[in-house]
Write a protein that holds these residues in place. Structure first.
Motif, PDB file in Angstrom:
ATOM      1  N   VAL A   1       0.853  -1.185   0.000  1.00 59.38           N
ATOM      2  CA  VAL A   1       0.000   0.000   0.000  1.00 59.38           C
ATOM      3  C   VAL A   1       0.895   1.243   0.000  1.00 59.38           C
ATOM      4  CG1 VAL A   1      -1.801   1.288   1.209  1.00 59.38           C
ATOM      5  CG2 VAL A   1      -1.808  -1.216   1.259  1.00 59.38           C
ATOM      6  N   VAL A   2       0.618   2.164  -0.851  1.00 58.79           N
ATOM      7  CA  VAL A   2       1.330   3.453  -0.932  1.00 58.79           C
ATOM      8  C   VAL A   2       0.284   4.562  -0.915  1.00 58.79           C
ATOM      9  CG1 VAL A   2       2.881   4.904  -2.270  1.00 58.79           C
ATOM     10  CG2 VAL A   2       3.231   2.439  -2.229  1.00 58.79           C
ATOM     11  N   GLY A   3       0.539   5.594  -0.136  1.00 56.16           N
ATOM     12  CA  GLY A   3      -0.431   6.681  -0.037  1.00 56.16           C
ATOM     13  C   GLY A   3       0.230   8.044   0.053  1.00 56.16           C
ATOM     14  N   LEU A   4      -0.469   9.037  -0.416  1.00 60.43           N
ATOM     15  CA  LEU A   4      -0.075  10.444  -0.324  1.00 60.43           C
ATOM     16  C   LEU A   4      -1.251  11.218   0.244  1.00 60.43           C
ATOM     17  CD1 LEU A   4       1.663  11.001  -3.780  1.00 60.43           C
ATOM     18  CD2 LEU A   4       2.786  10.598  -1.582  1.00 60.43           C
ATOM     19  N   SER A   5      -0.959  12.161   1.139  1.00 60.27           N
ATOM     20  CA  SER A   5      -2.022  13.003   1.691  1.00 60.27           C
ATOM     21  C   SER A   5      -1.502  14.423   1.874  1.00 60.27           C
ATOM     22  CB  SER A   5      -2.523  12.438   3.030  1.00 60.27           C
ATOM     23  OG  SER A   5      -1.504  12.489   3.997  1.00 60.27           O
ATOM     24  N   MET A   6      -2.403  15.356   1.660  1.00 62.53           N
ATOM     25  CA  MET A   6      -2.052  16.773   1.799  1.00 62.53           C
ATOM     26  C   MET A   6      -3.324  17.554   2.090  1.00 62.53           C
ATOM     27  SD  MET A   6      -0.414  19.397  -1.003  1.00 62.53           S
ATOM     28  CE  MET A   6       1.213  18.669  -0.935  1.00 62.53           C
ATOM     29  N   PRO A   7      -3.284  18.455   3.105  1.00 58.82           N
ATOM     30  CA  PRO A   7      -4.456  19.307   3.348  1.00 58.82           C
ATOM     31  C   PRO A   7      -4.700  20.245   2.176  1.00 58.82           C
ATOM     32  CG  PRO A   7      -2.971  19.305   5.236  1.00 58.82           C
ATOM     33  CD  PRO A   7      -2.245  18.650   4.118  1.00 58.82           C
ATOM     34  N   ILE A   8      -5.959  20.573   1.957  1.00 55.24           N
ATOM     35  CA  ILE A   8      -6.322  21.513   0.900  1.00 55.24           C
ATOM     36  C   ILE A   8      -6.456  22.909   1.522  1.00 55.24           C
ATOM     37  CG2 ILE A   8      -8.047  22.110  -0.835  1.00 55.24           C
ATOM     38  CD1 ILE A   8      -8.798  19.177  -0.956  1.00 55.24           C
ATOM     39  N   PRO A   9      -5.565  23.847   1.161  1.00 50.00           N
ATOM     40  CA  PRO A   9      -5.629  25.202   1.758  1.00 50.00           C
ATOM     41  C   PRO A   9      -6.758  26.026   1.159  1.00 50.00           C
ATOM     42  CG  PRO A   9      -3.873  25.094   0.154  1.00 50.00           C
ATOM     43  CD  PRO A   9      -4.441  23.716   0.229  1.00 50.00           C
ATOM     44  N   LEU A  10      -7.980  25.623   1.459  1.00 44.84           N
ATOM     45  CA  LEU A  10      -9.129  26.290   0.864  1.00 44.84           C
ATOM     46  C   LEU A  10      -9.565  27.504   1.683  1.00 44.84           C
ATOM     47  CD1 LEU A  10     -11.263  26.263  -1.349  1.00 44.84           C
ATOM     48  CD2 LEU A  10     -12.642  24.720   0.092  1.00 44.84           C
ATOM     49  N   PHE A  11      -9.644  27.351   2.997  1.00 43.80           N
ATOM     50  CA  PHE A  11     -10.116  28.448   3.843  1.00 43.80           C
ATOM     51  C   PHE A  11      -8.963  29.066   4.660  1.00 43.80           C
ATOM     52  CE2 PHE A  11     -13.646  25.363   3.469  1.00 43.80           C
ATOM     53  CZ  PHE A  11     -14.512  26.140   2.730  1.00 43.80           C
ATOM     54  N   ASN A  12      -8.203  28.191   5.313  1.00 41.47           N
ATOM     55  CA  ASN A  12      -7.124  28.668   6.184  1.00 41.47           C
ATOM     56  C   ASN A  12      -5.800  28.628   5.429  1.00 41.47           C
ATOM     57  OD1 ASN A  12      -5.310  29.307   8.191  1.00 41.47           O
ATOM     58  ND2 ASN A  12      -5.737  27.517   9.473  1.00 41.47           N
ATOM     59  N   ARG A  13      -5.348  29.798   5.020  1.00 39.12           N
ATOM     60  CA  ARG A  13      -4.041  29.924   4.382  1.00 39.12           C
ATOM     61  C   ARG A  13      -3.078  30.707   5.264  1.00 39.12           C
ATOM     62  NH1 ARG A  13      -7.869  31.003   0.693  1.00 39.12           N
ATOM     63  NH2 ARG A  13      -7.468  33.249   0.798  1.00 39.12           N
ATOM     64  N   ASN A  14      -3.373  30.692   6.564  1.00 43.00           N
ATOM     65  CA  ASN A  14      -2.538  31.355   7.572  1.00 43.00           C
ATOM     66  C   ASN A  14      -2.453  32.865   7.344  1.00 43.00           C
ATOM     67  OD1 ASN A  14      -1.056  30.791   9.970  1.00 43.00           O
ATOM     68  ND2 ASN A  14       0.863  31.178   8.908  1.00 43.00           N
ATOM     69  N   GLN A  15      -3.472  33.426   6.698  1.00 44.91           N
ATOM     70  CA  GLN A  15      -3.414  34.838   6.347  1.00 44.91           C
ATOM     71  C   GLN A  15      -3.445  35.760   7.568  1.00 44.91           C
ATOM     72  OE1 GLN A  15      -5.623  32.524   5.387  1.00 44.91           O
ATOM     73  NE2 GLN A  15      -7.647  33.361   4.906  1.00 44.91           N
ATOM     74  N   GLY A  16      -4.140  35.350   8.619  1.00 40.64           N
ATOM     75  CA  GLY A  16      -4.169  36.195   9.820  1.00 40.64           C
ATOM     76  C   GLY A  16      -2.816  36.276  10.503  1.00 40.64           C
ATOM     77  N   ASN A  17      -2.136  35.147  10.650  1.00 41.62           N
ATOM     78  CA  ASN A  17      -0.815  35.151  11.270  1.00 41.62           C
ATOM     79  C   ASN A  17       0.205  35.896  10.418  1.00 41.62           C
ATOM     80  OD1 ASN A  17      -1.671  33.671  13.496  1.00 41.62           O
ATOM     81  ND2 ASN A  17      -1.227  31.705  12.521  1.00 41.62           N
ATOM     82  N   ILE A  18       0.048  35.812   9.090  1.00 46.30           N
ATOM     83  CA  ILE A  18       0.960  36.548   8.216  1.00 46.30           C
ATOM     84  C   ILE A  18       0.788  38.049   8.398  1.00 46.30           C
ATOM     85  CG2 ILE A  18       1.484  37.052   5.795  1.00 46.30           C
ATOM     86  CD1 ILE A  18       0.810  34.153   5.144  1.00 46.30           C
ATOM     87  N   LEU A  19      -0.460  38.492   8.478  1.00 52.46           N
ATOM     88  CA  LEU A  19      -0.713  39.921   8.677  1.00 52.46           C
ATOM     89  C   LEU A  19      -0.149  40.394  10.018  1.00 52.46           C
ATOM     90  CD1 LEU A  19      -2.041  42.575   7.841  1.00 52.46           C
ATOM     91  CD2 LEU A  19      -4.178  41.738   8.866  1.00 52.46           C
ATOM     92  N   ALA A  20      -0.373  39.614  11.069  1.00 55.82           N
ATOM     93  CA  ALA A  20       0.135  39.995  12.389  1.00 55.82           C
ATOM     94  C   ALA A  20       1.664  40.049  12.391  1.00 55.82           C
ATOM     95  CB  ALA A  20      -0.357  39.014  13.441  1.00 55.82           C
ATOM     96  N   ALA A  21       2.309  39.081  11.737  1.00 56.98           N
ATOM     97  CA  ALA A  21       3.774  39.072  11.685  1.00 56.98           C
ATOM     98  C   ALA A  21       4.296  40.262  10.900  1.00 56.98           C
ATOM     99  CB  ALA A  21       4.265  37.762  11.072  1.00 56.98           C
ATOM    100  N   ALA A  22       3.595  40.643   9.822  1.00 54.44           N
ATOM    101  CA  ALA A  22       4.022  41.810   9.051  1.00 54.44           C
ATOM    102  C   ALA A  22       3.915  43.086   9.870  1.00 54.44           C
ATOM    103  CB  ALA A  22       3.185  41.916   7.772  1.00 54.44           C
ATOM    104  N   ARG A  23       2.841  43.217  10.637  1.00 52.38           N
ATOM    105  CA  ARG A  23       2.694  44.413  11.474  1.00 52.38           C
ATOM    106  C   ARG A  23       3.732  44.427  12.607  1.00 52.38           C
ATOM    107  NH1 ARG A  23      -0.187  44.923   7.704  1.00 52.38           N
ATOM    108  NH2 ARG A  23       1.904  45.602   7.066  1.00 52.38           N
ATOM    109  N   ARG A  24       4.069  43.262  13.145  1.00 49.56           N
ATOM    110  CA  ARG A  24       5.117  43.215  14.169  1.00 49.56           C
ATOM    111  C   ARG A  24       6.467  43.635  13.595  1.00 49.56           C
ATOM    112  NH1 ARG A  24       2.523  38.125  15.482  1.00 49.56           N
ATOM    113  NH2 ARG A  24       1.285  38.336  17.401  1.00 49.56           N
TER     114      ARG A  24
END
Length: 420
Positions: free
Chosen positions: A293-316
């Motif tokens: 058995v071989v498998g691949l998995s990856m979350p789909i960045p549909l809603f959460n693309r870490n945009q809030g943390n990126i904005l906060a880090a940019a302001r810091r």
């Protein structure tokens, strides 16, 4: 012709004046009872660097940052899983998988960058704490020196007040002074004794503060080294301002910008989801067959693309730049203001050494000789001596202010004696 009683009283007054003047000169020269041990500033600094608990605790930050840097470079652990389909023994299918997360987007490198910046910051913060501790020790040592000198002056004032009361009583007995003068002398003696008690309390408090900063108790027989007459030269403001970027505080402010930028890069890398690769084996009891058995998995960045943390880090990051500019402005203002205070205090010290103290001592000598020749009264001698004591007290204050200003500069730049 003066009577025998008057001649005897005058002779007693002259002897008293000579004793008071000699005691005054002895105390003003800084002499006194030999102490069992003398604590120098170098010894206090060495003891503080070796035993101060706050500095000892701060030194562990280097090891903590080193551990964080090591942890940031580690890759994720693989995961082993086992599952069974159908709980019946004859028909169930079992699967065993080994999964390995693979970080994408440079997350590991971004973590290492953030941890490396924190490791550099820990070293600068330790340097800053050492500079602050050195400044605190010098300030505490200077306070102990000042309290010790003021105690000596209080004892000198007590000697003058006691002898003044003795002289006034002799004049009252000789019929040359009013009993009111005796009351005034007694009141003055009581005030001087209160001042001596305050000076003893202030010295004890100053010694306790010095011991606290050093991180080691001081023996009761220990005295701090006396203040020297030589004062360090004030460095040119232009030279110090040119070295502003070399200060630990400003280097730390610049490094915090780099830290915030590295954190921003880490948050941006989180936008890319990680890939999980799985390999394993599946066995079917029904078919009596094992398959891979071989498998691949990856979350789909549909809603959460870490945009809030990126904005906060940019302001810091923007905040860190403004804080760095504010730090530079504050340091420039503090350096210029403190250097002016240092120069003013140094000029006062020179004026006391070259003019005021010699003139006050000359006034005491002249008043003493004039009294012996019958030209001045004894109160003139006491006034001259008190003027000398007051000048000495102001000199101590000027030395203390010059030391405080130098310490504020060294809190920023470190030891100026070893600085280029």
């Amino acid at each position: 012709m003066p009577g025998l009683r008057e001649l005897t009283a005058r002779s007693r007054l002259k002897k008293t004046v000579r004793a008071v003047t000699a005691g005054c000169a002895l105390l003003l020269a800084g002499s006194g009872l030999a102490q069992a041990s003398t604590l120098t500033l170098e010894q206090a600094l060495k003891t503080a660097f070796a035993g101060n608990p706050d500095l000892a605790a701060a030194q562990w930050e280097i090891g903590i940052a080193e551990g964080d840097r090591k942890q940031a470079g580690l890759i994720p652990n693989p995961e082993v899983s086992w599952e069974a389909e159908d709980t019946r023994r004859d028909s169930r299918t079992t699967t065993m998988m080994l999964s390995q997360p693979i970080e994408l987007g440079g997350k590991r490198g971004a973590r290492i960058d953030v941890a490396s910046r924190a490791q550099d910051a820990a070293g600068i913060e330790l340097e800053n704490k050492r500079n602050a501790l050195r400044a605190d020790v010098i300030l505490a040592f200077n306070s102990a020196q000042t309290a010790q000198q003021r105690l000596q002056l209080s004892r000198q004032s007590l000697l003058l007040a006691e002898n003044g009361l003795r002289v006034v009583k002799g004049q009252i007995d000789a019929g040359k002074s009013s009993p009111v003068e005796g009351t005034r002398a007694q009141v003055q003696l009581s005030e001087v004794r209160l001042e001596l008690s305050r000076a003893e309390r202030d010295q004890a408090n100053a010694y306790q503060q010095l011991a606290q900063v050093m991180g080691a108790p001081l023996p009761t027989s220990t005295a701090v080294q006396a203040v020297t007459n030589s004062m360090p030269n004030v460095p040119p403001p232009a030279r110090l301002l040119a070295r502003l970027n070399e200060t630990a505080e400003l280097r730390l402010a610049k490094l915090q910008i780099d830290q915030r930028e590295a954190s921003l890069g880490l948050e941006r890398s989180q936008r890319i989801p990680d890939l999980t690769v799985s390999v394993g084996s599946q066995y079917s009891e029904t078919d009596r067959e094992r398959v891979n058995v071989v498998g691949l998995s990856m979350p789909i960045p549909l809603f959460n693309r870490n945009q809030g943390n990126i904005l906060a880090a940019a302001r810091r990051s923007d905040q860190a730049r403004d804080l760095r500019n504010a730090t530079e402005l504050r340091l420039r203002t503090e350096i210029q203001t403190t250097l002016e205070q240092w120069q003013t205090a140094n000029d006062e010290v020179k004026a006391f050494n070259q003019t005021i103290l010699p003139a006050a001592q000359s006034a005491v000598d002249s008043a003493t000789r004039g009294f012996e020749m019958g030209k001045f009264g004894f109160l003139d001698v006491l006034d001259a001596q008190r003027t000398l004591i007051s000048a000495r007290s102001q000199y101590i204050q000027a030395v203390s202010e010059a030391t405080d200003a130098r310490v504020r500069i060294e809190r920023i730049f470190g030891d100026l004696a070893v600085s280029p």
